[in-house]
Design a protein around this motif. Structure first.
Motif, mmCIF file in Angstrom:
data_model
loop_
_atom_site.group_PDB
_atom_site.id
_atom_site.type_symbol
_atom_site.label_atom_id
_atom_site.label_comp_id
_atom_site.label_asym_id
_atom_site.label_seq_id
_atom_site.Cartn_x
_atom_site.Cartn_y
_atom_site.Cartn_z
ATOM 1 N N LEU A 1 0.833 -1.205 0.000
ATOM 2 C CA LEU A 1 0.000 0.000 0.000
ATOM 3 C C LEU A 1 0.868 1.256 0.000
ATOM 4 O O LEU A 1 0.612 2.208 -0.749
ATOM 5 N N ALA A 2 1.919 1.251 0.811
ATOM 6 C CA ALA A 2 2.831 2.393 0.852
ATOM 7 C C ALA A 2 3.524 2.605 -0.492
ATOM 8 O O ALA A 2 3.677 3.741 -0.958
ATOM 9 N N ILE A 3 3.936 1.510 -1.139
ATOM 10 C CA ILE A 3 4.569 1.613 -2.457
ATOM 11 C C ILE A 3 3.598 2.216 -3.465
ATOM 12 O O ILE A 3 3.957 3.101 -4.246
ATOM 13 N N SER A 4 2.358 1.758 -3.440
ATOM 14 C CA SER A 4 1.352 2.254 -4.372
ATOM 15 C C SER A 4 1.078 3.748 -4.157
ATOM 16 O O SER A 4 0.992 4.517 -5.118
ATOM 17 N N LEU A 5 0.950 4.152 -2.907
ATOM 18 C CA LEU A 5 0.698 5.569 -2.615
ATOM 19 C C LEU A 5 1.890 6.444 -3.006
ATOM 20 O O LEU A 5 1.721 7.534 -3.548
ATOM 21 N N ARG A 6 3.077 5.958 -2.739
ATOM 22 C CA ARG A 6 4.274 6.722 -3.122
ATOM 23 C C ARG A 6 4.369 6.845 -4.644
ATOM 24 O O ARG A 6 4.722 7.899 -5.177
ATOM 25 N N GLY B 1 4.098 1.564 -10.708
ATOM 26 C CA GLY B 1 4.224 1.424 -9.260
ATOM 27 C C GLY B 1 2.910 1.582 -8.528
ATOM 28 O O GLY B 1 2.737 1.050 -7.427
ATOM 29 N N TYR B 2 1.975 2.288 -9.134
ATOM 30 C CA TYR B 2 0.653 2.490 -8.545
ATOM 31 C C TYR B 2 -0.205 1.237 -8.690
ATOM 32 O O TYR B 2 -0.846 0.797 -7.735
#
Length: 115
Positions: free
Chosen positions: A76-81, A90-91
Motif C-alpha cells: 500500500l505504501a509503495i502504491s501511494l508513493r 508502481g501504482y
C-alpha cells in the motif's frame, strides 16, 4: 490526514484506488488468510512458505495475520508513493500482485482442503 496518505494532487482516481485495494483485500487479505487458517488445522498439510510457517509456529494465527498485514502495508505504501510520483506501474502493480497471488493461493488452498 498526512499528505502521502491522500491521492489529492495526483492523476489517480480515489474510487479506482478503493476498488483496486478492495479486490486485493478480498483475495489476499481474506481468502488466503481464511483458507490458510483452515489448512493450518489440517494435519495432512504443512505451510509451504518458510517465513509464514515460522510466524505461525511462533505466534499462531496472529503471526499469519501480522505477516500478511506487513506485506499488505508495504504494498500500500509503495502504491501511494508511486501515485505521488505519477508512476502508473508502481501504482497499479502492488494491488494487482496481491490480488493475483491471493486468488491463486486461495484457489490452491481450497483444492488442498477439498482433497
Amino acid at each position: 490526514m498526512a499528505r502521502w496518505l491522500s491521492l489529492e494532487e495526483t492523476a489517480f482516481d480515489p474510487e479506482e484506488f478503493t476498488r483496486l485495494w478492495f479486490l486485493a483485500t478480498l483475495t489476499y487479505g481474506v481468502g488466503d488468510v481464511v483458507t490458510t487458517i483452515a489448512l493450518f488445522r489440517a494435519p495432512w498439510v504443512r505451510e509451504g512458505n518458510g517465513l509464514l510457517l515460522a510466524a505461525m509456529e511462533a505466534f499462531g494465527q496472529a503471526g499469519l495475520v501480522g505477516a500478511k498485514l506487513l506485506v499488505f502495508g508495504l504494498c500500500l505504501a509503495i502504491s501511494l508513493r508511486a501515485a505521488r510520483a505519477n508512476d502508473r506501474f508502481g501504482y497499479y502493480f502492488p494491488p494487482a500482485v496481491l490480488a493475483v497471488a491471493g486468488a491463486f493461493t486461495t484457489a490452491f488452498n481450497l483444492r488442498l482442503l477439498i482433497g
